[in-house]
Design a protein around this motif. Structure first.
Motif, mmCIF file in Angstrom:
data_model
loop_
_atom_site.group_PDB
_atom_site.id
_atom_site.type_symbol
_atom_site.label_atom_id
_atom_site.label_comp_id
_atom_site.label_asym_id
_atom_site.label_seq_id
_atom_site.Cartn_x
_atom_site.Cartn_y
_atom_site.Cartn_z
ATOM 1 N N SER A 127 0.831 -1.206 0.000
ATOM 2 C CA SER A 127 0.000 0.000 0.000
ATOM 3 C C SER A 127 0.864 1.254 0.000
ATOM 4 O O SER A 127 0.571 2.240 -0.688
ATOM 5 C CB SER A 127 -0.933 0.006 1.217
ATOM 6 O OG SER A 127 -1.831 -1.086 1.165
ATOM 7 N N ARG A 128 1.946 1.222 0.786
ATOM 8 C CA ARG A 128 2.855 2.372 0.818
ATOM 9 C C ARG A 128 3.543 2.553 -0.527
ATOM 10 O O ARG A 128 3.732 3.687 -0.998
ATOM 11 C CB ARG A 128 3.893 2.201 1.931
ATOM 12 C CG ARG A 128 3.332 2.368 3.332
ATOM 13 C CD ARG A 128 4.455 2.465 4.366
ATOM 14 N NE ARG A 128 5.233 1.246 4.448
ATOM 15 C CZ ARG A 128 4.961 0.233 5.260
ATOM 16 N NH1 ARG A 128 3.904 0.298 6.051
ATOM 17 N NH2 ARG A 128 5.729 -0.836 5.299
ATOM 18 N N GLU A 129 3.924 1.440 -1.148
ATOM 19 C CA GLU A 129 4.577 1.532 -2.463
ATOM 20 C C GLU A 129 3.629 2.152 -3.481
ATOM 21 O O GLU A 129 4.027 2.999 -4.281
ATOM 22 C CB GLU A 129 5.016 0.139 -2.928
ATOM 23 C CG GLU A 129 6.083 -0.522 -2.076
ATOM 24 C CD GLU A 129 7.456 0.101 -2.254
ATOM 25 O OE1 GLU A 129 7.593 1.006 -3.092
ATOM 26 O OE2 GLU A 129 8.387 -0.308 -1.540
ATOM 27 N N ALA A 134 1.831 7.046 -6.754
ATOM 28 C CA ALA A 134 0.530 7.472 -7.251
ATOM 29 C C ALA A 134 0.594 8.760 -8.065
ATOM 30 O O ALA A 134 -0.210 8.975 -8.978
ATOM 31 C CB ALA A 134 -0.446 7.641 -6.085
ATOM 32 N N SER A 135 1.549 9.619 -7.747
ATOM 33 C CA SER A 135 1.606 10.928 -8.407
ATOM 34 C C SER A 135 2.621 10.976 -9.549
ATOM 35 O O SER A 135 2.938 12.043 -10.040
ATOM 36 C CB SER A 135 1.945 12.007 -7.380
ATOM 37 O OG SER A 135 3.208 11.737 -6.777
ATOM 38 N N SER A 136 3.120 9.824 -9.966
ATOM 39 C CA SER A 136 4.125 9.813 -11.029
ATOM 40 C C SER A 136 3.985 8.559 -11.864
ATOM 41 O O SER A 136 3.244 7.632 -11.516
ATOM 42 C CB SER A 136 5.534 9.874 -10.426
ATOM 43 O OG SER A 136 5.778 8.734 -9.617
ATOM 44 N N LEU A 137 4.699 8.525 -12.994
ATOM 45 C CA LEU A 137 4.742 7.329 -13.810
ATOM 46 C C LEU A 137 5.876 6.449 -13.290
ATOM 47 O O LEU A 137 7.046 6.807 -13.404
ATOM 48 C CB LEU A 137 4.979 7.696 -15.286
ATOM 49 C CG LEU A 137 3.848 8.473 -15.973
ATOM 50 C CD1 LEU A 137 4.241 8.862 -17.378
ATOM 51 C CD2 LEU A 137 2.570 7.633 -15.987
ATOM 52 N N ARG A 145 8.603 -3.622 -6.924
ATOM 53 C CA ARG A 145 8.423 -3.581 -5.474
ATOM 54 C C ARG A 145 6.953 -3.760 -5.107
ATOM 55 O O ARG A 145 6.623 -4.435 -4.129
ATOM 56 C CB ARG A 145 8.961 -2.269 -4.898
ATOM 57 C CG ARG A 145 10.485 -2.189 -4.865
ATOM 58 C CD ARG A 145 10.947 -1.040 -3.998
ATOM 59 N NE ARG A 145 10.547 0.248 -4.525
ATOM 60 C CZ ARG A 145 11.270 0.940 -5.403
ATOM 61 N NH1 ARG A 145 12.415 0.465 -5.864
ATOM 62 N NH2 ARG A 145 10.849 2.119 -5.827
ATOM 63 N N VAL A 146 6.051 -3.170 -5.887
ATOM 64 C CA VAL A 146 4.624 -3.305 -5.624
ATOM 65 C C VAL A 146 4.182 -4.752 -5.774
ATOM 66 O O VAL A 146 3.423 -5.289 -4.958
ATOM 67 C CB VAL A 146 3.807 -2.409 -6.575
ATOM 68 C CG1 VAL A 146 2.322 -2.736 -6.485
ATOM 69 C CG2 VAL A 146 4.038 -0.938 -6.237
ATOM 70 N N PHE A 147 4.684 -5.428 -6.807
ATOM 71 C CA PHE A 147 4.279 -6.802 -7.074
ATOM 72 C C PHE A 147 5.099 -7.825 -6.296
ATOM 73 O O PHE A 147 4.872 -9.026 -6.409
ATOM 74 C CB PHE A 147 4.364 -7.103 -8.570
ATOM 75 C CG PHE A 147 3.166 -6.624 -9.334
ATOM 76 C CD1 PHE A 147 2.074 -7.446 -9.539
ATOM 77 C CD2 PHE A 147 3.125 -5.333 -9.820
ATOM 78 C CE1 PHE A 147 0.959 -7.003 -10.222
ATOM 79 C CE2 PHE A 147 2.013 -4.875 -10.516
ATOM 80 C CZ PHE A 147 0.924 -5.709 -10.715
ATOM 81 N N GLY A 148 6.059 -7.341 -5.515
ATOM 82 C CA GLY A 148 6.830 -8.252 -4.688
ATOM 83 C C GLY A 148 7.881 -9.021 -5.443
ATOM 84 O O GLY A 148 8.363 -10.052 -4.961
ATOM 85 N N VAL A 208 13.240 0.587 5.788
ATOM 86 C CA VAL A 208 12.843 0.909 7.156
ATOM 87 C C VAL A 208 12.048 2.204 7.151
ATOM 88 O O VAL A 208 12.436 3.171 6.488
ATOM 89 C CB VAL A 208 14.086 1.035 8.075
ATOM 90 C CG1 VAL A 208 13.763 1.809 9.334
ATOM 91 C CG2 VAL A 208 14.615 -0.344 8.433
ATOM 92 N N ALA A 209 10.917 2.204 7.858
ATOM 93 C CA ALA A 209 10.116 3.418 8.011
ATOM 94 C C ALA A 209 10.565 4.162 9.262
ATOM 95 O O ALA A 209 10.859 3.533 10.290
ATOM 96 C CB ALA A 209 8.640 3.065 8.106
#
Length: 233
Positions: A127-129, A134-137, A145-148, A208-209
């Motif tokens: 979700s963070r990724e 979200a605001s860029s291509l 990273r989104v798809f793991g 790390v967050a």
């Protein structure tokens, strides 16, 4: 906070799921449902981000609920929650149906609590990724990273070792809460300076967050929590 709806006909199982969710940072339970019909109504009313969905329900199959969430309900309310299946169903066709329905993961009952916690953390990471791009291509690395997908970890700076990096990583993963550099050092047996170097490296590479804890005086304390998938180095 990621809003979670729990769907299970066994109230004791639902209570267990609630405890796991509430103990996982970044998540909150907004409701429970005991049947498929109740689940569809709850999604319309509560608009959760994530549904923990059992397959064996007393009225309709969880797969039917999943299909409805991808069709009629989403069209009616303009909201399509993600679904994490938690079930004792092991049939290949059921697993395939969940996959085709877009379930983010499939957890088989009975399970160890850390298994569900890992799946929730992985969902939060994804979700963070997605929010970050979200605001860029996005480029291929961001999509991976989104798809793991396996992305080679950034190389360590000079003076840092793989063995100590793994120690710090495991220290963070072994804690349900974020840690300060001093707390990480105490748990890992490192000096505070050494622990901070590794923590700041992980933070700079997005694994790390970092959050800030403000006290009454002085600088805010930096707190660290592993944000990447548990198997990401």
């Amino acid at each position: 906070m990621i809003r979670v709806l729990i769907v299970d006909d066994d109230f004791m199982v639902a209570r267990l799921h609630r405890k796991v969710v509430e103990r996982t940072p970044g998540f909150e339970v907004v409701g429970e449902a005991r049947t498929g019909a109740e689940a569809l109504v709850a999604v319309r009313e509560l608009r959760p981000d994530l549904v923990l969905l059992d397959i064996y329900l007393p009225d309709i199959s969880g797969l039917d609920v999943l299909r409805e969430l991808r069709g009629g309900v989403a069209a009616d309310v303009g909201h399509e929650p993600d679904v994490l299946v938690i079930t004792a169903a092991r049939e290949v066709e059921t697993v395939r149906g969940a996959l085709r329905g877009g379930a983010v993961h499939y957890v088989i009952k009975p399970f160890e609590v850390p298994v569900l916690q890992e799946r929730l953390r992985d969902y939060a990471r994804r979700s963070r990724e997605l929010a970050a791009i979200a605001s860029s291509l996005p480029g291929q690395d961001a999509v991976d990273r989104v798809f793991g997908a396996a992305v080679p970890p950034p190389r360590l700076p000079k003076g840092l070792s793989e063995e100590t990096a793994e120690l710090v990583r495991n220290t963070l993963l072994g804690c349900d809460e974020d840690l300060s550099a001093a707390e990480c050092a105490a748990r890992s047996g490192l000096s505070r300076v050494s622990a901070r170097r590794y923590l700041e490296h992980f933070a700079a590479t997005g694994r790390v967050a970092v959050t800030l804890r403000y006290g009454s005086t002085g600088r805010p304390e930096r707190r660290f929590r592993w944000a990447a998938a548990p198997d990401q180095q």
